[in-house]
Enzyme design. Structure first.
Site, PDB file in Angstrom:
ATOM      1  N   GLU A 177       0.813  -1.222   0.000  1.00 33.46           N
ATOM      2  CA  GLU A 177       0.000   0.000   0.000  1.00 33.46           C
ATOM      3  C   GLU A 177       0.848   1.274   0.000  1.00 33.46           C
ATOM      4  OE1 GLU A 177      -2.941  -0.387   3.139  1.00 33.46           O
ATOM      5  OE2 GLU A 177      -3.348  -2.461   2.604  1.00 33.46           O
ATOM      6  N   GLU A 181      -5.179 -11.068  -0.862  1.00 31.73           N
ATOM      7  CA  GLU A 181      -5.991 -10.838   0.350  1.00 31.73           C
ATOM      8  C   GLU A 181      -7.496 -10.915   0.045  1.00 31.73           C
ATOM      9  OE1 GLU A 181      -4.847  -7.286   2.441  1.00 31.73           O
ATOM     10  OE2 GLU A 181      -2.727  -7.541   1.992  1.00 31.73           O
TER      11      GLU A 181
HETATM   12  O1  G3I Z   1      -2.229  -9.246  18.980  1.00 30.07           O
HETATM   13  C1  G3I Z   1      -2.637  -8.046  19.667  1.00 30.07           C
HETATM   14  C2  G3I Z   1      -3.268  -8.402  20.998  1.00 30.07           C
HETATM   15  O2  G3I Z   1      -2.271  -9.009  21.827  1.00 30.07           O
HETATM   16  C3  G3I Z   1      -3.810  -7.140  21.659  1.00 30.07           C
HETATM   17  O3  G3I Z   1      -4.469  -7.481  22.858  1.00 30.07           O
HETATM   18  C4  G3I Z   1      -4.804  -6.468  20.692  1.00 30.07           C
HETATM   19  C5  G3I Z   1      -5.406  -5.209  21.237  1.00 30.07           C
HETATM   20  O4  G3I Z   1      -4.398  -4.180  21.204  1.00 30.07           O
HETATM   21  O5  G3I Z   1      -4.130  -6.134  19.455  1.00 30.07           O
HETATM   22  C6  G3I Z   1      -3.675  -7.319  18.815  1.00 30.07           C
HETATM   23  O6  G3I Z   1      -3.019  -6.965  17.624  1.00 30.07           O
HETATM   24  C7  G3I Z   1      -3.927  -6.536  16.601  1.00 30.07           C
HETATM   25  C8  G3I Z   1      -3.781  -7.493  15.403  1.00 30.07           C
HETATM   26  O7  G3I Z   1      -4.575  -7.040  14.278  1.00 30.07           O
HETATM   27  C9  G3I Z   1      -4.188  -8.918  15.761  1.00 30.07           C
HETATM   28  O8  G3I Z   1      -5.548  -8.954  15.999  1.00 30.07           O
HETATM   29  C10 G3I Z   1      -3.509  -5.126  16.178  1.00 30.07           C
HETATM   30  O9  G3I Z   1      -3.774  -4.233  17.239  1.00 30.07           O
HETATM   31  C11 G3I Z   1      -4.317  -4.714  14.935  1.00 30.07           C
HETATM   32  O10 G3I Z   1      -3.843  -3.453  14.443  1.00 30.07           O
HETATM   33  C12 G3I Z   1      -4.140  -5.756  13.837  1.00 30.07           C
HETATM   34  O11 G3I Z   1      -4.958  -5.392  12.734  1.00 30.07           O
HETATM   35  C13 G3I Z   1      -4.558  -5.993  11.486  1.00 30.07           C
HETATM   36  C14 G3I Z   1      -4.386  -4.847  10.458  1.00 30.07           C
HETATM   37  O12 G3I Z   1      -4.055  -5.404   9.167  1.00 30.07           O
HETATM   38  C15 G3I Z   1      -3.258  -3.899  10.854  1.00 30.07           C
HETATM   39  O13 G3I Z   1      -2.040  -4.594  10.894  1.00 30.07           O
HETATM   40  C16 G3I Z   1      -5.650  -6.954  11.013  1.00 30.07           C
HETATM   41  O14 G3I Z   1      -5.708  -8.080  11.880  1.00 30.07           O
HETATM   42  C17 G3I Z   1      -5.339  -7.435   9.605  1.00 30.07           C
HETATM   43  O15 G3I Z   1      -6.409  -8.227   9.097  1.00 30.07           O
HETATM   44  C18 G3I Z   1      -5.127  -6.233   8.665  1.00 30.07           C
HETATM   45  O16 G3I Z   1      -4.726  -6.737   7.414  1.00 30.07           O
HETATM   46  C19 G3I Z   1      -4.502  -5.742   6.402  1.00 30.07           C
HETATM   47  C20 G3I Z   1      -3.290  -6.156   5.591  1.00 30.07           C
HETATM   48  O17 G3I Z   1      -2.163  -6.307   6.440  1.00 30.07           O
HETATM   49  C21 G3I Z   1      -3.032  -5.152   4.470  1.00 30.07           C
HETATM   50  N1  G3I Z   1      -4.221  -4.995   3.619  1.00 30.07           N
HETATM   51  C22 G3I Z   1      -5.434  -4.624   4.367  1.00 30.07           C
HETATM   52  C23 G3I Z   1      -5.723  -5.662   5.451  1.00 30.07           C
HETATM   53  C24 G3I Z   1      -7.009  -5.354   6.191  1.00 30.07           C
HETATM   54  O18 G3I Z   1      -6.875  -4.149   6.895  1.00 30.07           O
END
Ligand code: G3I
Length: 353
Positions: free
Chosen positions: A149, A264
């Site tokens: 991105e 994705e």
């Molecule tokens: O693992 C921690 C957990 O220990 C903690 O308690 C919790 C609350 O703070 O956070 C957890 O981590 C989160 C993680 O997802 C796992 O659930 C992060 O805060 C959260 O930011 C993260 O979000 C991910 C997001 O990308 C940002 O990295 C989503 O799961 C994931 O599906 C999403 O995927 C993205 C691709 O990488 C890029 N393209 C878009 C796609 C959807 O947004």
């Protein structure tokens, strides 16, 4: 000894396969396309049905979050590979191939990285990060989303890049540095530019396709290895698919000797009427249209969905339905039952579509 009837039936099947492949030849069946999914580590650890589904349905595994800076680099000097190592070990133990997501992104960064202030610091940290991460999985992670991105949501002439810490400190060269460092660290890895919003029949998607090609062309002109474009393919059910535009995009990729990957895939169904069965049929038809447009022009190296089951998907929280019904973006429902979308994906995985 096959009877004449059996021989005729066999020939008919070959002709049908050849026609399906659009090859015109009665012998060439479509090339099977490896199918896979992103894997979220907390769910992987707690839900045995999740692990079983990954094992049963996938050829490819992508750690959803564990190879992002946010997961690896809680604080600057230390790398936490625990989640990534666990998913890589699972994939290798189950003979799945691996995609790495992602070496450079403007999001999912730890606070210290967002506070970088100079070009020298940004370049030093980016090169160091990529060298250490790619070297650790050299020969094990076959394909990397080197950059994720980097294209501006609505790119304007002369302003194609998103406003990220990397773009602010390094300019467009942040992309060059990432690809050059990844290629030097693992010369055998396939290196991909990964992005979204390429699929819809709107000028913005066409502009983004053009920018993606321009970036890859610039890298190639500078002798920097790049192997393909990753289309995230988060498909909005209400927006449709630009079939002609995608087929032109595939031809443009061929002209640049670039691969395509679907990285994705899921369907954002928040605007669809409530009936679950109808939503599933509409989602499957949209995926079929999208994959038909791409695969009839160019076979992707892989088709990867962003999760397998509606029970766990970013779509539900990010795109909440007015009726609060659970989103139905993925090939399995919340109880791991196959939906019509799975049959579409299995067709490409078996090489019958
Ligand atoms: O693992 C921690 C957990 O220990 C903690 O308690 C919790 C609350 O703070 O956070 C957890 O981590 C989160 C993680 O997802 C796992 O659930 C992060 O805060 C959260 O930011 C993260 O979000 C991910 C997001 O990308 C940002 O990295 C989503 O799961 C994931 O599906 C999403 O995927 C993205 C691709 O990488 C890029 N393209 C878009 C796609 C959807 O947004």
């Amino acid at each position: 000894m096959p009877t004449r009837r059996m021989a005729l039936r066999g020939a008919a099947a070959l002709v049908a396969a050849g026609a399906a492949a659009g090859s015109g030849s009665a012998t060439a069946a479509p090339q099977p396309i490896p199918f896979g999914s992103a894997a979220e580590i907390d769910t992987f650890r707690k839900d045995p049905r999740y692990r079983e589904a990954l094992t049963r349905y996938c050829d490819v595994i992508v750690p959803m979050n564990d190879l992002k800076w946010e997961a690896l680099r809680h604080d600057q000097p230390r790398f936490d590979f625990s989640g990534a190592d666990e998913l890589v070990a699972f994939a290798e133990a189950n003979r799945k191939s691996l995609r790495g997501h992602t070496l450079l992104w403007g999001e999912a960064l730890p606070p210290w990285a967002k506070q970088m202030t100079t070009r020298a610091e940004a370049e030093r940290e980016l090169v160091n990060h990529i060298e250490i991460v790619v070297d650790r999985y050299k020969g094990r992670i076959a394909t990397w989303d080197v950059v994720n991105e980097v294209i501006k949501n609505d790119p304007q002439p002369g302003e194609p890049y998103r406003d990220t810490i990397w773009q602010r400190l390094l300019g467009p060269e942040h992309v060059d540095i990432a690809f050059r460092t990844a290629a030097r660290t693992d010369p055998k890895a396939r290196l991909v530019l990964n992005d979204f919003h390429f699929e819809e029949p709107v000028p913005g998607a066409a502009a983004r396709r053009k920018v993606a090609l321009d970036i890859c062309r610039r890298l190639k002109d500078k002798g920097i290895p790049v192997h393909g474009i990753g289309m995230q393919a988060h498909l909005y059910a209400e927006k449709g698919i630009d079939v002609d535009g995608l087929q032109r995009f595939m031809r443009d990729l061929d002209a640049l000797d670039l691969d395509v990957e679907i990285t994705e895939l899921d369907v954002i169904d928040w605007k669809l009427p409530p009936d679950p069965g109808q939503r599933d049929k509409t989602a499957a038809a949209l995926v079929s249209t999208f994959l038909g447009a791409v695969c009839s022009a160019k076979r992707p190296k892989a088709i990867v969905t962003w999760g397998l089951t509606d029970r766990y998907s970013w779509v539900h929280e990010t795109f909440p339905r007015k009726d609060s019904a659970r989103a139905r973006p993925l090939p399995l429902d919340a109880d791991y039952r196959p939906k019509p979308m799975l049959a579409v994906l299995e067709g490409y995985r078996r090489g019958t579509a």
